[in-house]
Structures are given as C-alpha cells and as structure tokens.
Design an enzyme around this catalytic site. Structure first.
Site, PDB file in Angstrom:
ATOM      1  N   SER A 155       0.739  -1.180   0.036  1.00 41.09           N
ATOM      2  CA  SER A 155      -0.080   0.066   0.106  1.00 41.09           C
ATOM      3  C   SER A 155       0.950   1.245  -0.098  1.00 41.09           C
ATOM      4  CB  SER A 155      -1.061  -0.092   1.224  1.00 41.09           C
ATOM      5  OG  SER A 155      -1.913   0.757   1.087  1.00 41.09           O
ATOM      6  N   ASP A 356      -8.258  -6.511  -5.312  1.00 38.67           N
ATOM      7  CA  ASP A 356      -7.904  -5.157  -4.352  1.00 38.67           C
ATOM      8  C   ASP A 356      -8.724  -3.967  -5.284  1.00 38.67           C
ATOM      9  OD1 ASP A 356      -6.933  -3.099  -2.774  1.00 38.67           O
ATOM     10  OD2 ASP A 356      -4.883  -3.269  -3.705  1.00 38.67           O
ATOM     11  N   HIS A 416      -5.822  -6.565  -1.008  1.00 36.94           N
ATOM     12  CA  HIS A 416      -4.924  -5.654  -0.693  1.00 36.94           C
ATOM     13  C   HIS A 416      -3.959  -6.257   0.083  1.00 36.94           C
ATOM     14  CE1 HIS A 416      -3.730  -1.575  -0.798  1.00 36.94           C
ATOM     15  NE2 HIS A 416      -3.545  -1.705   0.470  1.00 36.94           N
TER      16      HIS A 416
END
Length: 437
Positions: A155, A356, A416
């Site tokens: 991220s 994601d 994610h």
C-alpha cells in the site's frame, strides 16, 4: 541497547502457545530497538532471524497508511512467525528470510514523536529517516551486512519503499550505508494515486458492483481528483479522494476497499461522524490495521515482552497524526522514482492482488505503461507465465513476467493484503523474487 530474546523463555507468550497445543517451535532469535532519527523522532524496529540466517536474505517490511504498523499488522496479521492468536503461522516469511519490521513514518506503531515537528510531512523525510535507521541497524548488526537485502512493501508502504530504495542506492554508492541491497518489491502500492482513483469506476462497473448511475457519480468524483492533481493542489486532491471513496461506498452498499468480494468489516464509514476528512480516512484505512484485538495484544503482552516502550507511548496512539502530517504529500505520484530505480539497475518488482480496489491492478498497469524505462517495450510484448497455487496444485494462483530488472506478479483471489489472502502464493513469490526457487 538492543534487546535479545529466545521466544520460548518469554512466559507471557509461551503459556499461550502451550495452551493452544502448538507443536511448532517459535523463532530462535529476535532483536528490537529504537533509533532516534531526528531530535525527538524515534523509530521502532523488530527483527526476526531466520533459522539459517547466514544463508538467507534479509527482508525489510513496510506497512501502509501512512500510519499502519509493520510490527503489529504486518507481523501478526500477515507474515510474522505468529498470528494474532500467537499461534505459529504456516506461511511465515521467516521460513525464507530474516524479517525486519519497522514502524514508520515516525509516530507509527511503537514509534513516536516527542513534539509536533517530529512527524514527517513527505516521503523525502521518510526516506532520510529510514537511511539513518538503516545506517545504525547495519552498523549494530554487521553479520547481516552481506546478506541480500530486499525491501518489501504494501500500500502506501510502496510509495515510501520507492523513495527509500532510491536514497539507499545512492548511500551505498557513497559508502554511508553498508548493506547488500538486492531489490525492492512494491505490493499493491500507492505509486500513482490518480491512476488508481481513475480506474475505480471501470473496475467496479466491470465486476457488476456499480450500475450506470453509480459509474456516472464516481467518474465525476474522480475527475475532480484529477483536476486537483493536475493543478498540483495535493492537499485538496487528498480531500477529494476521500469524497470519491464516499461515493464508492454509497453506490456499492459499502464494498470493502481491500477486497471487492466483501463489504466493509464494520459500520459504513459513509455515515461516519468523526469530523474532518483526516479522521474519516484514518477510520477507513488505519483503523482496519489497528483492530481492537490487535491493539490489545500490542499494548498488553507484546509491550510487556519488549520492555523498552516508553511509559507515555501507546501502540498506534499517534497514527492519525502521522496521516494528517502526510496528507499534503499523499496524492503525489512517485512513478519518476521507479524510473530512476530501473535506470540505476535496481531490481524492481510490482505485485498486486486481483480483488484489491484501493490500489486496483488496472491502475497499476496504467502507471507501469507510463514508465520511461528503456526495457518497457520488450516487457510489454512479453506474455505472462502462469504459476500454480502451492495450496492447490493444478490451479493457477498467479501470473508473472520479468524482463531484465523489472517483474510484475498478478496474484489471483487476493485483495490488498496478499500475504493474508493467499499466504502460500505470497511465500512462493517471495522465494522467486529472492531467487530461492
């Protein structure tokens, strides 16, 4: 002074393992400490040695947010030797590498700032802080200086990893940091925020999570973000990004930004009454990394185990301040930094989860196609190679392709947090990137 421990001597954790009937031994050696990277700015790190650490690489893991804790979430929820219930993790990355968790930027996790100006406000400061830490870390633990050293990220951690890698590469050339830097891996990374936002609509529409009206609303919200970015109004762009996420939630009945097959794990944030957009985004994107059960673990037995956490520091207590101070830098792209890494010969890997949303694969592919790297035309013409899912032989778990010093992994059935969703596949990818398979 750094703290050493044999985990089986720590009764507070060992009693939990015994009560759960664990037969797997915990890691043999750990080490942790603080580094004061600037006056009043302290970063916490925690190292797990692999059993045969002399022959295996060293991995630095960087969490997202900014404000998400690697020592907490990355460690106990994703790749560390124990899960949140203190049970041995079968897919721990410590099987294949020594793993260094760092709570950064300053104020994240157990890291802390003594005063308001101790927080970082951009990735340049994040990178310079990390260089101070790495310089002291490798000087303190010289036996790891020759191990292949990789930076893995997730991220917003990927944005930080890119900036850190560029400065680290320069520092090694100048002789100010002694380590064997072998590459950086950018997992579901916030490299080009606008490319992510602009592809949310098409992605959700193609997966039947938006109708025509919802697509229209989200497209309009995304265009507002685009205009702010193009005008270099990055704080405004961050605020408009928050608005676009609210549009997503309202039109999808609360789809989970981290995995489109699920809904938000708690109350809808569209109705969040926490005040400004900083509080809202902290609620959306940092709170899931600081679940109550994890917070209780970190501020309870783990804090007691570590024994060096200042009395006035609470794990995760400054997370919102971390995000707030970085908000003006949040929407800035770092595609140019990736280009510089590739041009410098640094090994760069991009990996992304199929499910994601926050950093969707469509957006990742868009910024990759914008690279000025001389190898891009050849990379683009290549066909990807399927990889079997180690947990389900004969079933495709991922695709990948690599050319010279750039690689891309598409991880199927993962959101994610790839190591959480597809642990065996993530572990295999780690081994491939670090050339163990």
């Amino acid at each position: 002074m750094a703290q050493f421990a044999e985990l089986f001597t720590l009764l507070s954790l060992f009693s939990v393992l015994v009560s759960k009937g664990s037969s797997s031994p915990p890691p043999a050696k750990e080490q942790w400490d603080y580094v004061e990277v600037r006056p009043g700015a302290h970063i916490f790190w925690w190292l797990y040695y692999a059993d045969s650490y002399q022959d295996l690489p060293l991995i630095l893991w960087l969490q997202g947010g900014p404000g998400g804790s690697g020592s907490g979430f990355g460690n106990f929820e994703e790749i560390g030797p124990l899960n949140r219930d203190l049970e041995p993790r079968k897919t721990s990355w410590v099987q294949a590498a020594s793993v260094l968790f760092v709570d950064n930027p300053v104020g994240t996790g157990f890291s802390y700032a003594e005063r308001p100006d101790g927080f970082a406000t951009n990735v340049s400061t994040v990178a310079s802080d990390m260089l101070v830490l790495l310089q002291k870390f490798f000087a303190q633990i010289p036996e790891l200086q020759s191990n292949p050293f990789y930076i893995f990220s997730e991220s917003y951690g990927g944005k930080m990893a890119a900036a850190i890698s560029l400065e680290l590469n320069k520092a090694i050339a100048q002789g100010s940091v002694k380590c064997n830097f072998a590459g950086v891996a950018l997992g579901d990374s916030w490299i080009s925020p606008l490319d992510s936002v602009m592809t949310w609509g098409p992605y959700l529409y193609a997966t039947s999570l938006l109708d025509d009206s919802g697509l229209k609303d989200l497209t309009s919200a995304a265009e507002d973000v685009k205009e702010a970015v193009q005008q270099q109004q990055f704080l405004k762009a961050t605020e408009l990004w928050s608005v676009a996420e609210t549009v997503v939630e309202q039109n999808t009945n609360g789809v989970n930004f981290y995995n489109i097959l699920t809904q938000q794990p708690d109350e809808k944030t569209a109705s969040f009454a926490g005040g400004n957009f900083i509080s809202l985004q902290a609620h959306r994107h940092i709170r899931p990394l600081h679940k109550q059960s994890l917070s209780e673990l970190m501020n309870g037995p783990i804090r007691k185990k570590l024994g060096i956490i200042p009395q006035n520091v609470t794990w995760g207590g400054q997370a919102e301040e971390v995000f707030s101070n970085m908000a003006g830098d949040f929407m800035r792209p770092v595609v140019d930094i990736v280009d510089q890494l590739l041009a410098a010969g640094v090994n760069v890997t991009v990996y992304n989860g199929q499910l994601d949303l926050i950093v969707d694969t469509l957006g990742q592919e868009l910024w990759v196609k914008k690279l000025k790297w001389e190898g891009l035309p050849s990379f683009t013409q290549m066909r990807w190679t399927p990889l079997d899912d180690p947990a389900s032989p004969g079933v495709t778990g991922a695709f990948y392709k690599t050319y010279k010093n750039f690689a891309f992994y598409w991880i199927l059935k993962a959101g994610h947090m790839i190591p959480s969703d597809q642990g065996p596949m993530a572990l295999q990818m780690l081994k491939m990137i670090t050339q163990q398979d």
